[in-house]
Design a protein around this motif. Structure first.
Motif, short mmCIF file in Angstrom:
data_model
loop_
_atom_site.label_atom_id
_atom_site.label_comp_id
_atom_site.label_asym_id
_atom_site.label_seq_id
_atom_site.Cartn_x
_atom_site.Cartn_y
_atom_site.Cartn_z
N GLU A 26 5.79 -35.62 9.99
CA GLU A 26 5.38 -35.33 11.37
C GLU A 26 4.59 -34.04 11.48
OE1 GLU A 26 8.96 -35.54 13.68
OE2 GLU A 26 8.76 -37.72 13.90
N ARG A 27 4.65 -33.20 10.46
CA ARG A 27 3.90 -31.95 10.48
C ARG A 27 3.46 -31.59 9.07
NH1 ARG A 27 8.31 -31.15 13.42
NH2 ARG A 27 9.30 -29.92 11.76
N ILE A 28 2.32 -30.90 8.99
CA ILE A 28 1.76 -30.45 7.72
C ILE A 28 1.75 -28.92 7.70
CG2 ILE A 28 -0.35 -30.32 6.34
CD1 ILE A 28 0.82 -33.03 6.12
N SER A 29 2.04 -28.35 6.55
CA SER A 29 1.96 -26.90 6.38
C SER A 29 1.20 -26.58 5.10
CB SER A 29 3.35 -26.27 6.31
OG SER A 29 3.26 -24.88 6.00
N THR A 30 0.41 -25.51 5.14
CA THR A 30 -0.27 -25.01 3.93
C THR A 30 0.20 -23.60 3.60
OG1 THR A 30 -2.14 -24.18 5.23
CG2 THR A 30 -2.31 -26.44 4.37
N ASP A 31 1.21 -23.12 4.30
CA ASP A 31 1.68 -21.74 4.11
C ASP A 31 3.21 -21.76 4.00
OD1 ASP A 31 2.36 -19.04 4.23
OD2 ASP A 31 0.85 -18.57 5.74
N SER A 32 3.71 -21.47 2.82
CA SER A 32 5.16 -21.52 2.60
C SER A 32 5.90 -20.46 3.41
CB SER A 32 5.47 -21.33 1.11
OG SER A 32 5.02 -20.05 0.66
N ARG A 33 5.18 -19.41 3.84
CA ARG A 33 5.82 -18.33 4.60
C ARG A 33 6.18 -18.75 6.02
NH1 ARG A 33 1.01 -14.22 3.57
NH2 ARG A 33 0.00 -16.20 4.17
N THR A 34 5.41 -19.69 6.57
CA THR A 34 5.65 -20.12 7.95
C THR A 34 6.16 -21.56 8.04
OG1 THR A 34 3.32 -20.80 8.18
CG2 THR A 34 3.88 -18.54 8.82
N LEU A 35 6.36 -22.17 6.91
CA LEU A 35 6.79 -23.58 6.88
C LEU A 35 8.12 -23.75 7.58
CD1 LEU A 35 6.46 -26.06 4.00
CD2 LEU A 35 8.74 -25.70 4.95
N GLN A 36 8.19 -24.80 8.41
CA GLN A 36 9.42 -25.14 9.12
C GLN A 36 10.09 -26.33 8.46
OE1 GLN A 36 10.57 -23.27 11.87
NE2 GLN A 36 8.91 -21.95 11.10
N PRO A 37 11.42 -26.42 8.56
CA PRO A 37 12.13 -27.55 7.95
C PRO A 37 11.54 -28.89 8.36
CG PRO A 37 13.70 -25.91 8.72
CD PRO A 37 12.34 -25.47 9.22
N GLY A 38 11.34 -29.77 7.39
CA GLY A 38 10.81 -31.10 7.66
C GLY A 38 9.32 -31.22 7.48
N GLU A 39 8.61 -30.10 7.34
CA GLU A 39 7.16 -30.17 7.18
C GLU A 39 6.79 -30.52 5.74
OE1 GLU A 39 5.70 -27.08 10.66
OE2 GLU A 39 5.69 -26.39 8.58
N CYS A 40 5.67 -31.21 5.60
CA CYS A 40 5.13 -31.56 4.29
C CYS A 40 4.22 -30.42 3.83
CB CYS A 40 4.35 -32.87 4.37
SG CYS A 40 3.52 -33.34 2.84
N PHE A 41 4.45 -29.88 2.64
CA PHE A 41 3.71 -28.73 2.15
C PHE A 41 2.55 -29.19 1.26
CE2 PHE A 41 3.15 -25.32 -1.12
CZ PHE A 41 2.63 -24.35 -0.26
N VAL A 42 1.33 -28.78 1.64
CA VAL A 42 0.14 -29.07 0.85
C VAL A 42 -0.22 -27.80 0.08
CG1 VAL A 42 -2.27 -29.82 0.89
CG2 VAL A 42 -0.66 -30.73 2.59
N ALA A 43 -0.18 -27.88 -1.24
CA ALA A 43 -0.42 -26.71 -2.09
C ALA A 43 -1.92 -26.55 -2.35
CB ALA A 43 0.34 -26.86 -3.40
N LEU A 44 -2.57 -25.81 -1.49
CA LEU A 44 -4.00 -25.57 -1.64
C LEU A 44 -4.26 -24.53 -2.72
CD1 LEU A 44 -5.10 -25.49 2.11
CD2 LEU A 44 -5.26 -27.40 0.50
N LYS A 45 -5.46 -24.58 -3.28
CA LYS A 45 -5.83 -23.64 -4.34
C LYS A 45 -7.21 -23.10 -4.05
CE LYS A 45 -6.02 -23.24 -9.39
NZ LYS A 45 -5.83 -23.95 -10.68
N GLY A 46 -7.35 -21.77 -4.12
CA GLY A 46 -8.64 -21.14 -3.87
C GLY A 46 -8.94 -20.08 -4.90
#
Length: 464
Positions: A26-46
């Motif tokens: 239901e939600r996407i996160s790209t920042d582990s510092r602000t990730l909320q429980p249940g969010e899917c984490f996308v590990a971006l690379k730059g």
């Protein structure tokens, strides 16, 4: 957002680790510092970061799944979706979710300048009639746009999505992801020209938002902008087009424009087929009339009544350090330092000249960046424009602005150039008196908000 992990895996043709059945994202996160429980984490690379290094933290924070380009052996409790490129995957997830929102019309806003202001104005218009979502801040790139689309919910009826670029091909990809019902192009100017080698290269990159738009998309284009009209001839065949501007050929236009005191403009808004309505636009600079007309054209696309469009524009207030006006202790400060192209700086100087303050006019101009081989030419031209803007004095800041300072000085303007903010603010504060107005304008990386913060501190401490 409401997608099953199985839908995401199928869309991405991805490999998996762990159990993916019966899992909903239901939600996407790209920042582990602000990730909320249940969010899917996308590990971006730059170039200077790698989200794969923070997958354990994401798991500990309650991530429901990981999207990675290489398996994370230390993570075992949650499923992993393995893809060749996580940035591409993020875009495809947003594209999948967008395809399911058939009841939500999406308008993308592109252009060399004015994007964020037009986006905010258009959202203020649409909120009067629709459940509306808009880009937060200026999250307008290949990360921000997908995150914006993923934040849409099924009840939303309208979305205003800002799209930007810093390389060829970026706008093409963003319109592919967003699949807009309407594409608004504010203008094509000289912002970031150095990143594209030439104005022609810049034109081709900006026009991608039209060239690659869905065949059913409506185009909102600037009737007063030469390159926008070229794009109209080149890419608008078969599309509905809404023109905005000052000429009679524009479907959305303004007449009887009158300045207000100390800043802003009143005018009569004309929308073809909907009649006329008065607007009192409390924003700095005539360039914002063009932005207001672009937003009105978006409202017209959504069939918002002209009276509601006019009311929203009349209630609009600038913010986000874009043409934002503040009075501190009787001194007017124009905060316009989010970014700066040559055309935008010239427009701001014109607006400063028109500002009806009883005192004197000052400008703090920082370097303009990303201009390539044209850098010196543009800085010199801005110096000439500044000398003709009715200034008491110009305060130039940064190494490139030496050219601006020299050009303005040759034209007879009193100029001081500074390499440090503290000395600039000290000198400026000593010059300012009640009733004066000062414009602060420069590229984002010059961090001219420091001028405002230090000047504000000095003015407020003086009042005590």
């Amino acid at each position: 957002m409401h997608l099953t992990l199985e839908e995401i895996v199928s869309c991405l043709s991805a490999e998996t680790r762990g159990e993916i059945a019966n899992r909903v994202v239901e939600r996407i996160s790209t920042d582990s510092r602000t990730l909320q429980p249940g969010e899917c984490f996308v590990a971006l690379k730059g170039p200077s970061f790698d989200g794969h290094h923070f997958c354990e933290q994401a798991e500990a924070a309650g991530a429901s799944a990981l999207i990675v380009s290489t398996p994370i052996e230390s993570v075992r409790a949650i499923p992993q979706v393995i893809v060749p490129d996580t940035l591409v995957a993020l875009g495809e997830i947003a594209r999948l979710w967008r395809s399911k929102l058939s009841s939500c019309k999406v308008v993308t806003v592109a252009g060399s300048s004015g994007k964020t202001t037009v986006k905010e104005m258009a959202a203020s218009i649409l909120r009067r009639h629709f459940s509306t979502f808009a880009t937060q801040g200026n999250l307008n790139n290949l990360i921000g746009v997908p995150l914006t689309l993923c934040a849409l919910e099924e009840h939303h009826q309208a979305a205003v999505v800002e799209i930007g670029m810093n390389m060829p091909g970026e706008l093409a990809r963003l319109v592919e992801i967003a699949a807009p019902d309407c594409v608004a192009l504010t203008n094509i100017g000289n912002a970031h020209v150095g990143m594209f080698g030439s104005l022609e290269g810049l034109y081709e990159a900006k026009a991608e938002c039209l060239r690659y738009a869905p065949s059913s998309a409506t185009f909102v284009l600037n009737a007063d902008n030469e390159l926008s009209q070229r794009a109209l001839q080149q890419y608008a065949n078969g599309h509905r087009v809404i023109l905005f501007g000052s000429t009679e050929k524009a479907h959305v236009r303004a007449h009887t424009i009158s300045p207000m005191s100390p800043y802003g403009f009143s005018f009569i808004l004309v929308v073809e087929g909907k009649g006329e309505a008065p607007v009192t636009l409390r924003t700095f600079g005539q360039h914002n009339i063009s932005n207001a007309l672009a937003a009105a054209a978006i409202g017209h696309f959504f069939d918002v009544p002209i009276g509601e469009i006019a009311a929203a524009l009349s209630a609009f207030q600038s913010g986000l350090n874009r043409s934002e006006v503040e009075n501190l202790g009787g001194i007017w400060i124009i905060k316009d330092y989010y970014n700066a192209s040559p055309a935008a700086v010239e427009a701001a100087l014109k607006g400063l000249r028109e500002f009806a303050a009883p005192g004197r006019r000052y400008a703090v101009l920082g370097d303009m960046l990303e201009l390539g081989e044209l850098e010196e030419e543009y800085h010199e031209r801005v110096g000439v424009v500044a000398a003709r803007a009715g200034l008491e004095k110009l305060f130039a800041y940064g190494p490139r602005s030496r050219v601006t300072a020299h050009a303005a000085s040759r034209e007879g303007l009193d100029v001081s150039h500074f390499e440090d903010i503290e000395s600039l603010v000290t000198t400026l504060r000593q010059a300012l008196k009640e009733g004066d107005v000062v414009l602060i304008k420069g590229s984002r990386l010059m961090k001219l908000e420091r001028v405002y913060e230090m000047l504000k501190g000095a003015l407020l401490s003086q009042e005590k």
